[in-house]
Design an enzyme around this catalytic site. Sequence first.
Site, PDB file in Angstrom:
ATOM      1  N   GLY A 135       0.839  -1.194   0.000  1.00  0.00           N
ATOM      2  CA  GLY A 135       0.000   0.000   0.000  1.00  0.00           C
ATOM      3  C   GLY A 135       0.871   1.240   0.000  1.00  0.00           C
ATOM      4  O   GLY A 135       2.094   1.148   0.035  1.00  0.00           O
ATOM      5  N   LYS A 136       0.220   2.384  -0.028  1.00  0.00           N
ATOM      6  CA  LYS A 136       0.969   3.642  -0.111  1.00  0.00           C
ATOM      7  C   LYS A 136       1.895   3.822   1.084  1.00  0.00           C
ATOM      8  O   LYS A 136       2.919   4.472   0.992  1.00  0.00           O
ATOM      9  CB  LYS A 136       0.002   4.824  -0.158  1.00  0.00           C
ATOM     10  N   ARG A 137       1.505   3.250   2.216  1.00  0.00           N
ATOM     11  CA  ARG A 137       2.306   3.475   3.419  1.00  0.00           C
ATOM     12  C   ARG A 137       3.530   2.569   3.517  1.00  0.00           C
ATOM     13  O   ARG A 137       4.324   2.702   4.427  1.00  0.00           O
ATOM     14  CB  ARG A 137       1.436   3.285   4.661  1.00  0.00           C
ATOM     15  N   ASP A 138       3.676   1.676   2.576  1.00  0.00           N
ATOM     16  CA  ASP A 138       4.791   0.736   2.680  1.00  0.00           C
ATOM     17  C   ASP A 138       6.049   1.241   2.014  1.00  0.00           C
ATOM     18  O   ASP A 138       6.952   0.473   1.704  1.00  0.00           O
ATOM     19  CB  ASP A 138       4.399  -0.617   2.059  1.00  0.00           C
TER      20      ASP A 138
END
Length: 479
Positions: free
Chosen positions: A248-251
Site C-alpha cells: 500500500g501507499k504506506r509501505d
Amino acid sequence: MSDRPVRTRFAPSPTGFMHVGGVRTALFAWLLARQNHGQFILRLEDTDQKREVEGSAEHIIESLHALGLDWNEGPDIGGDHGPYKQSERLEIYKAWAQKLIDADRAYADPYTPEEIETFRQQARTNKQAFLYRNHRPENQPMWDGTTPLRFKAEPQAYTWHDEVMGDLSTGPEVIDDFILVKSDGFPTYNFAHIVDDAEMQISHVIRGQEFLASMPNYLNLYDALGIKYPVFATMPHIMAEAGNKKLGKRDGAKDVLDYLKDGYLPETMLNFIASLGWNDGTEKEIFSVDELITAFRLDRVQHSGARFDEKRLEWMNGQHIRQLPLNDLAERVEPFWPESAVGSDQDYKLQLLALVQDRLKTLADLPTITSYFFAEPTPDWTMADDNKQLRKLSPDEQRQLLQQAHDTLATLDDFSAESIQDTLNQLLEITGQKPGILFSLIRLAVSWAPFSPALDQTLAVLGKDRVLTRLQTAISARG
Ligand code: GLU
C-alpha cells in the site's frame, strides 16, 4: 498464445498516482508487444467521473515517458482505433448497448437504491445469496437513459485459461446481472473495457488480480456480444516488505517519478518491477531493457504474490549504475552534483565520477560522496577521537605522521595514483604504522568524510595542491 497480431494495452483510470503495480501491468503489456513486434496501446478509462483526479492523466503519461514505455496508439497521438479516452467514446458504447437491448440481453433497471436494499434484506433473511437476476422486472420498461442499463446474464459454468493463473473454472451461481451503463450515461468499466478491447483488437488483456472474480461475468458478456475472448493474464498482488498484506501507499512504495527524482535509473525501475513476480528461470537478476524484451514470458509470471524489497531495488540500481558508460553516467548525474560543483572543470568531474561510479547506489548519493572534492572541508578532529584505530595515536603522533606524509608527497612530480601508492607504501615502512591507521588518518585529513574511495585515487583526483594544503590545515587544526 493467440495467433492474432499482438496488440496489448495499458488502460489506467486517471484516479491517482502511478504506483508500482500499475507500472508492472504497463511494463508486461509493453514487453509482450515489443517482443512480438506488435502494438502497445494507451487507453484512458475515465468513466468514473467522481473518482477522477485532476492532472492524473498527464502524470501517467509523464511517468510512462520517463520510463521509456512508448505506445503506438493513445489519447495524445491518436491511431486507427480511437478515440482513446473512454469519455469520448460514449456513442460507441451506446451502439453496443443497443445491440444487447435488441437481443433482449439488457434491461432498464427500474429500482431505487432503497428497493434494492429491501431485496438484499430479504435474501439475508432467507439465507440466500443476493442476485440481481432474481429481481428482473416483469414488464420491462424502455430504456430512456435516465436509469441504469443492466445486463441480462445467462448463467452457465465456465472453464477458461489464464496465462498466469492457469486453468480456472466456476459454476453458474457466480454469474449475475450487472450494470452496463450508469444513469449518468457513462458505461461501467465492466462493459466499456470489453467493447474497447474488441474495437481496438486487443489480443492480450493483462491486468491486476482485483478483476479476476468478475471474469465469469465478463465471459458471459463476451458471449452475449459475440466477441472472441482475448488471451487473459492476471497479475499477482505485490506484497509489502513485511507481513502478509498487499503493498500500500504506506509501505514506502512511492510514485514511480519520485524514485527517478531520488536517483533511481529508469532501467533499474523496469528491471526491478519486472522481477516482481517474474524471472527467466535462471539465477540472472540484472536485465537490460533489451534483455527483458527478449526474455519475458507471460507464462513465467508466478501466480502468488511478489514481495517488494526496497533494499534489493537499491542494490539493483547500484548494479545498473556500474554498467553505464562514463559519458552516459555523466549526463544522468548532471542534476545531482553538489552545489559546490557548479563551474567545476568537466574533466575533473569525469575523473571523479569514474572514481565513485561503483559506490553510487543512487545518483542522489553523489553530493555526500563527492562534496569534499569541490569545497574545502572543515577539519573535525572529534572524528579521529571517535575512531577506534586513530585514537590510539596521541595528537602529537597524529601531527607528526601527517607532516611526514605532507613532506613526502610534496616531493612527487608525478602525482598519479600509482606513484602516490608507492610513496604511501614507503611511508608505511618508514613510520612502522599499519595501513589501517596511517591511511585512515590521511584519508580523514583530506576529506573529513566518513568514507571515501581508494586513498591513492582520491589523492590523485584531488591533486597535489589541494592535498598538501589540506594536510597542512589538518595539522594546524589539531590542538
Ligand atoms: N481502468 C482499470 C484500472 O485502472 C484497468 C483495468 C484493465 O486493465 O482492464 O484498474
